[in-house]
Design a protein around this motif. Structure first.
Motif, PDB file in Angstrom:
ATOM      1  N   ARG A  25     -26.338  -5.162   2.523  1.00  0.00           N
ATOM      2  CA  ARG A  25     -26.023  -5.130   3.967  1.00  0.00           C
ATOM      3  C   ARG A  25     -25.900  -6.547   4.516  1.00  0.00           C
ATOM      4  O   ARG A  25     -24.991  -6.855   5.284  1.00  0.00           O
ATOM      5  N   CYS A  26     -26.819  -7.403   4.116  1.00  0.00           N
ATOM      6  CA  CYS A  26     -26.813  -8.784   4.601  1.00  0.00           C
ATOM      7  C   CYS A  26     -25.626  -9.571   4.050  1.00  0.00           C
ATOM      8  O   CYS A  26     -25.025 -10.374   4.766  1.00  0.00           O
ATOM      9  N   ARG A  27     -25.266  -9.348   2.803  1.00  0.00           N
ATOM     10  CA  ARG A  27     -24.106 -10.034   2.237  1.00  0.00           C
ATOM     11  C   ARG A  27     -22.824  -9.622   2.977  1.00  0.00           C
ATOM     12  O   ARG A  27     -21.948 -10.447   3.220  1.00  0.00           O
ATOM     13  N   SER A  28     -22.741  -8.368   3.357  1.00  0.00           N
ATOM     14  CA  SER A  28     -21.601  -7.897   4.144  1.00  0.00           C
ATOM     15  C   SER A  28     -21.577  -8.594   5.510  1.00  0.00           C
ATOM     16  O   SER A  28     -20.525  -9.017   5.994  1.00  0.00           O
ATOM     17  N   LEU A  29     -22.740  -8.721   6.115  1.00  0.00           N
ATOM     18  CA  LEU A  29     -22.860  -9.427   7.388  1.00  0.00           C
ATOM     19  C   LEU A  29     -22.439 -10.888   7.239  1.00  0.00           C
ATOM     20  O   LEU A  29     -21.728 -11.433   8.089  1.00  0.00           O
ATOM     21  N   VAL A  30     -22.847 -11.528   6.136  1.00  0.00           N
ATOM     22  CA  VAL A  30     -22.467 -12.923   5.869  1.00  0.00           C
ATOM     23  C   VAL A  30     -20.946 -13.037   5.793  1.00  0.00           C
ATOM     24  O   VAL A  30     -20.352 -13.937   6.394  1.00  0.00           O
ATOM     25  N   ARG A  31     -20.310 -12.126   5.074  1.00  0.00           N
ATOM     26  CA  ARG A  31     -18.849 -12.191   4.934  1.00  0.00           C
ATOM     27  C   ARG A  31     -18.149 -12.033   6.283  1.00  0.00           C
ATOM     28  O   ARG A  31     -17.186 -12.748   6.581  1.00  0.00           O
ATOM     29  N   ARG A  32     -18.629 -11.101   7.105  1.00  0.00           N
ATOM     30  CA  ARG A  32     -18.017 -10.912   8.435  1.00  0.00           C
ATOM     31  C   ARG A  32     -18.161 -12.163   9.291  1.00  0.00           C
ATOM     32  O   ARG A  32     -17.211 -12.595   9.944  1.00  0.00           O
ATOM     33  N   ARG A  33     -19.340 -12.761   9.273  1.00  0.00           N
ATOM     34  CA  ARG A  33     -19.554 -13.968  10.083  1.00  0.00           C
ATOM     35  C   ARG A  33     -18.799 -15.162   9.498  1.00  0.00           C
ATOM     36  O   ARG A  33     -18.370 -16.046  10.230  1.00  0.00           O
ATOM     37  N   ALA A  34     -18.624 -15.200   8.178  1.00  0.00           N
ATOM     38  CA  ALA A  34     -17.865 -16.283   7.552  1.00  0.00           C
ATOM     39  C   ALA A  34     -16.402 -16.224   7.976  1.00  0.00           C
ATOM     40  O   ALA A  34     -15.760 -17.261   8.160  1.00  0.00           O
ATOM     41  N   VAL A  35     -15.875 -15.013   8.154  1.00  0.00           N
ATOM     42  CA  VAL A  35     -14.499 -14.863   8.649  1.00  0.00           C
ATOM     43  C   VAL A  35     -14.410 -15.432  10.065  1.00  0.00           C
ATOM     44  O   VAL A  35     -13.438 -16.126  10.406  1.00  0.00           O
ATOM     45  N   MET A  36     -15.423 -15.177  10.878  1.00  0.00           N
ATOM     46  CA  MET A  36     -15.430 -15.735  12.233  1.00  0.00           C
ATOM     47  C   MET A  36     -15.489 -17.260  12.175  1.00  0.00           C
ATOM     48  O   MET A  36     -14.806 -17.946  12.946  1.00  0.00           O
ATOM     49  N   SER A  37     -16.280 -17.796  11.264  1.00  0.00           N
ATOM     50  CA  SER A  37     -16.367 -19.242  11.090  1.00  0.00           C
ATOM     51  C   SER A  37     -15.028 -19.815  10.660  1.00  0.00           C
ATOM     52  O   SER A  37     -14.601 -20.867  11.151  1.00  0.00           O
ATOM     53  N   ALA A  38     -14.351 -19.126   9.756  1.00  0.00           N
ATOM     54  CA  ALA A  38     -13.041 -19.584   9.288  1.00  0.00           C
ATOM     55  C   ALA A  38     -12.045 -19.603  10.445  1.00  0.00           C
ATOM     56  O   ALA A  38     -11.238 -20.531  10.562  1.00  0.00           O
ATOM     57  N   GLY A  39     -12.119 -18.615  11.305  1.00  0.00           N
ATOM     58  CA  GLY A  39     -11.230 -18.576  12.469  1.00  0.00           C
ATOM     59  C   GLY A  39     -11.451 -19.778  13.372  1.00  0.00           C
ATOM     60  O   GLY A  39     -10.489 -20.399  13.845  1.00  0.00           O
ATOM     61  N   ALA A  40     -12.697 -20.143  13.598  1.00  0.00           N
ATOM     62  CA  ALA A  40     -12.997 -21.319  14.425  1.00  0.00           C
ATOM     63  C   ALA A  40     -12.554 -22.597  13.721  1.00  0.00           C
ATOM     64  O   ALA A  40     -12.113 -23.550  14.375  1.00  0.00           O
ATOM     65  N   SER A  41     -12.636 -22.622  12.395  1.00  0.00           N
ATOM     66  CA  SER A  41     -12.222 -23.806  11.632  1.00  0.00           C
ATOM     67  C   SER A  41     -10.724 -24.036  11.703  1.00  0.00           C
ATOM     68  O   SER A  41     -10.262 -25.166  11.555  1.00  0.00           O
ATOM     69  N   ALA A  42      -9.975 -22.984  11.919  1.00  0.00           N
ATOM     70  CA  ALA A  42      -8.513 -23.107  11.969  1.00  0.00           C
ATOM     71  C   ALA A  42      -8.029 -23.700  13.292  1.00  0.00           C
ATOM     72  O   ALA A  42      -6.896 -24.150  13.381  1.00  0.00           O
ATOM     73  N   ILE A  43      -8.893 -23.713  14.301  1.00  0.00           N
ATOM     74  CA  ILE A  43      -8.522 -24.285  15.597  1.00  0.00           C
ATOM     75  C   ILE A  43      -8.505 -25.800  15.464  1.00  0.00           C
ATOM     76  O   ILE A  43      -9.516 -26.398  15.070  1.00  0.00           O
ATOM     77  N   PRO A  44      -7.391 -26.451  15.783  1.00  0.00           N
ATOM     78  CA  PRO A  44      -7.264 -27.888  15.534  1.00  0.00           C
ATOM     79  C   PRO A  44      -7.925 -28.783  16.594  1.00  0.00           C
ATOM     80  O   PRO A  44      -7.373 -29.776  17.015  1.00  0.00           O
TER      81      PRO A  44
END
Length: 167
Positions: A25-44
């Motif tokens: 469950r926690c690993r799934s949560l990590v992946r979801r939040r990592a996608v959110m982090s990646a989205g913020a990283s794409a903002i220049p």
């Protein structure tokens, strides 16, 4: 006479199978939040990803600690012998965020330990389009790595506590 309270074992997974379920469950949560982090990283915009990562990581670490019954408040409910075991196990597993109040400074220190990837991510964002994709991919990878390490540390601490748990 001082009343001795019994430890609240219901907060900590009680078997290896339960620990594995919480881990997934926690690993799934990590992946979801990592996608959110990646989205913020794409903002220049320089710095927005770091601010985002600190906020997301803070919530993630607290959520993972809670799932494993290892927040500071939950550990405080254990008797002193088991509290000490929990903290010793956390230190032994390298879980510097297990059972601790997560501060901004602690998270920034943790992110700085991933320094090369963070620096590459910052430089990459200035290359149009491809650089933003690289920054997003690195952001996802760093966030996921930190999250998975914390999940594994919490699972190891829970496993140690399960071994000494009274039946």
């Amino acid at each position: 006479m001082v009343e001795q309270t019994s430890p609240d074992w219901t907060l900590i997974p009680g078997s290896s199978a339960e620990i594995e379920q919480v881990r997934e469950r926690c690993r799934s949560l990590v992946r979801r939040r990592a996608v959110m982090s990646a989205g913020a990283s794409a903002i220049p915009i320089p710095g927005i990803d770091l601010m985002s990562d600190v906020g997301l990581l803070s919530m993630l670490i607290n959520d993972i600690n809670h799932e494993f019954g290892l927040t500071p408040e939950q550990i405080e409910r254990l008797n002193p012998q088991f509290k000490l075991m929990a903290y010793r196990a956390a230190v032994g597993m390298g879980g510097m965020l297990v059972g601790k109040l997560v501060t901004r400074e602690l998270l920034v220190h943790l992110l700085k330990r991933s320094g090369v990837k963070i620096a590459t991510k910052q430089v990459a964002r200035f290359v149009p389009f491809a650089g933003q994709a690289v920054a997003a991919a690195l952001g996802y990878a760093v966030f996921r790595q930190i999250g998975y390490q914390h999940v594994n540390a919490c699972a190891a601490v829970a496993q140690e506590l399960t071994a000494v748990r009274p039946r």
